[in-house]
Enzyme design. Structure first.
Site, PDB file in Angstrom:
ATOM      1  N   ASN A   7       0.864  -1.185   0.000  1.00  0.00           N
ATOM      2  CA  ASN A   7       0.000   0.000   0.000  1.00  0.00           C
ATOM      3  C   ASN A   7       0.908   1.245   0.000  1.00  0.00           C
ATOM      4  O   ASN A   7       1.707   1.428   0.919  1.00  0.00           O
ATOM      5  CB  ASN A   7      -0.898  -0.044   1.246  1.00  0.00           C
ATOM      6  N   HIS A  10       1.078   6.184   1.867  1.00  0.00           N
ATOM      7  CA  HIS A  10       1.869   7.104   2.683  1.00  0.00           C
ATOM      8  C   HIS A  10       3.083   7.673   1.960  1.00  0.00           C
ATOM      9  O   HIS A  10       3.682   8.635   2.436  1.00  0.00           O
ATOM     10  CB  HIS A  10       2.209   6.475   4.028  1.00  0.00           C
ATOM     11  N   HIS A  52      -5.519   3.787  -1.758  1.00  0.00           N
ATOM     12  CA  HIS A  52      -6.848   4.199  -1.295  1.00  0.00           C
ATOM     13  C   HIS A  52      -7.113   5.604  -1.838  1.00  0.00           C
ATOM     14  O   HIS A  52      -6.468   6.565  -1.404  1.00  0.00           O
ATOM     15  CB  HIS A  52      -6.870   4.195   0.237  1.00  0.00           C
ATOM     16  N   ARG A  54      -9.156   8.271  -1.421  1.00  0.00           N
ATOM     17  CA  ARG A  54     -10.147   8.739  -0.440  1.00  0.00           C
ATOM     18  C   ARG A  54     -10.996   9.849  -1.029  1.00  0.00           C
ATOM     19  O   ARG A  54     -10.541  10.611  -1.874  1.00  0.00           O
ATOM     20  CB  ARG A  54      -9.426   9.280   0.806  1.00  0.00           C
ATOM     21  N   ARG A  58      -6.811  12.985   0.502  1.00  0.00           N
ATOM     22  CA  ARG A  58      -5.753  13.486   1.389  1.00  0.00           C
ATOM     23  C   ARG A  58      -4.361  12.969   1.013  1.00  0.00           C
ATOM     24  O   ARG A  58      -3.373  13.565   1.367  1.00  0.00           O
ATOM     25  CB  ARG A  58      -6.063  13.197   2.850  1.00  0.00           C
ATOM     26  N   GLU A  79      -8.558   0.630  -3.092  1.00  0.00           N
ATOM     27  CA  GLU A  79      -9.413   0.717  -1.894  1.00  0.00           C
ATOM     28  C   GLU A  79     -10.351   1.894  -2.091  1.00  0.00           C
ATOM     29  O   GLU A  79      -9.909   2.990  -2.456  1.00  0.00           O
ATOM     30  CB  GLU A  79      -8.564   0.942  -0.644  1.00  0.00           C
ATOM     31  N   THR A 110     -17.454  -0.806  15.465  1.00  0.00           N
ATOM     32  CA  THR A 110     -16.697  -0.244  16.599  1.00  0.00           C
ATOM     33  C   THR A 110     -15.195  -0.449  16.428  1.00  0.00           C
ATOM     34  O   THR A 110     -14.395   0.356  16.868  1.00  0.00           O
ATOM     35  CB  THR A 110     -17.148  -0.881  17.932  1.00  0.00           C
ATOM     36  N   GLU A 160     -11.011  -8.811   3.456  1.00  0.00           N
ATOM     37  CA  GLU A 160      -9.736  -8.445   4.062  1.00  0.00           C
ATOM     38  C   GLU A 160     -10.028  -8.244   5.544  1.00  0.00           C
ATOM     39  O   GLU A 160     -10.793  -7.341   5.922  1.00  0.00           O
ATOM     40  CB  GLU A 160      -9.169  -7.161   3.437  1.00  0.00           C
ATOM     41  N   HIS A 200      -3.782  -3.867   7.826  1.00  0.00           N
ATOM     42  CA  HIS A 200      -3.812  -2.680   8.694  1.00  0.00           C
ATOM     43  C   HIS A 200      -2.956  -2.903   9.941  1.00  0.00           C
ATOM     44  O   HIS A 200      -3.218  -3.796  10.733  1.00  0.00           O
ATOM     45  CB  HIS A 200      -5.220  -2.253   9.120  1.00  0.00           C
TER      46      HIS A 200
END
Ligand code: PXP
Length: 256
Positions: A7, A10, A52, A54, A58, A79, A110, A160, A200
């Site tokens: 991924n 970042h 991803h 988004r 971002r 993603e 949650t 996943e 993750h």
């Protein structure tokens, strides 16, 4: 062998920290380039590239995904949120895989996975659109029976399993319970006919235990690989993670 999806979000986070307004510009001054990171990860043995896109853009930008579509030689995994705009984009982009992730608080359980149980109709529609287009859909869910059962029922070929709660608990007494929850999740997902990915918070330390989960097809790992690459370069960071992921089952890990 467990496959590695790298991924690269970042890498884009770092670029956006300096070049938010110029990320679409041509030229070598805009750095680091996530597309170059992806190519280096593939050369080092990544089995796929994950991004991803988004809704708030971002980190990864639209232009990045189109450039990646042109350049990725392994498999592109997008993603995305379960929204009409993202479904339309995925159908145009045609990544090999999509992973449906929550972005809106109402879609999150949650623990942070997609609440498939609470959003059955929307998720069903999204999975059906991807299945019809030949794009393999994965649902990013907590490793719990109701979410796994609902994912299978909606016709998703992959899940996943969210390893975030386990990674967060790694240095606490809850680690064993979270690991067991993941282990049971892998077993149940497999029993329901789903192919099992996970991701993750996986890093060079917890991978020693994560790799022992049953039935793992692919791990999606981002932050720790991008962070390691700052020191070692992308090649070494990816090779080392692949090596650790696929040590023999009985290998005694030096950190254990
Ligand atoms: N899998 C999914 C679905 C994700 O959204 C992310 C990024 O948060 C990852 C895997 C990679 O997580 P990390 O960057 O912590 O390795």
């Amino acid at each position: 062998m467990i496959l590695l999806g790298v991924n690269i979000d970042h890498c884009a986070t770092l670029r956006q920290a300096r070049y938010r307004d110029a990320a679409g510009a041509e030229g070598g001054a805009v750095e680091p380039d996530p597309v170059a990171f992806a190519a280096a990860a593939e050369r080092a043995g990544a089995d796929g590239i994950t991004v991803h896109l988004r809704e708030d853009r971002r980190h990864i930008q639209d232009r990045d995904v189109w450039r990646l579509r042109e350049s990725v030689t392994t498999r592109l995994n997008l993603e995305m949120a379960c929204t009409p705009a993202m479904i339309a984009l995925a159908l145009k982009l045609k990544p090999e895989f999509v992973c449906i992730v929550p972005e809106n608080r109402l879609e999150v359980t949650t623990e942070g996975g997609l609440d498939v149980v609470g959003n059955r109709d929307r998720v069903r529609e999204c999975v059906a659109a991807m299945n019809a287009a030949g794009i393999k859909a994965s649902l990013f869910i907590d490793p719990d029976a109701p979410q796994i059962d609902a994912s299978a029922e909606l016709g998703a070929p992959f899940v996943e399993l969210h390893t975030g709660a386990y990674a967060h608990a790694y240095f606490t007494p809850q680690r064993a319970a979270e690991f067991d929850r993941l282990r049971r999740g892998c077993e149940l997902a497999r029993a329901r006919g789903l192919t099992v990915n996970a991701g993750h918070g996986i890093n060079y330390v917890n991978i020693a235990e994560v790799r022992t989960l049953p039935h793992l097809h692919e791990l999606n790992i981002g932050h720790s690989i991008v962070s390691r690459a700052v020191f070692t370069g992308v090649d070494e960071a990816v090779r080392e993670m692949k090596r650790l992921m696929n040590l023999p089952a009985n290998h005694a890990n030096s950190r254990e």
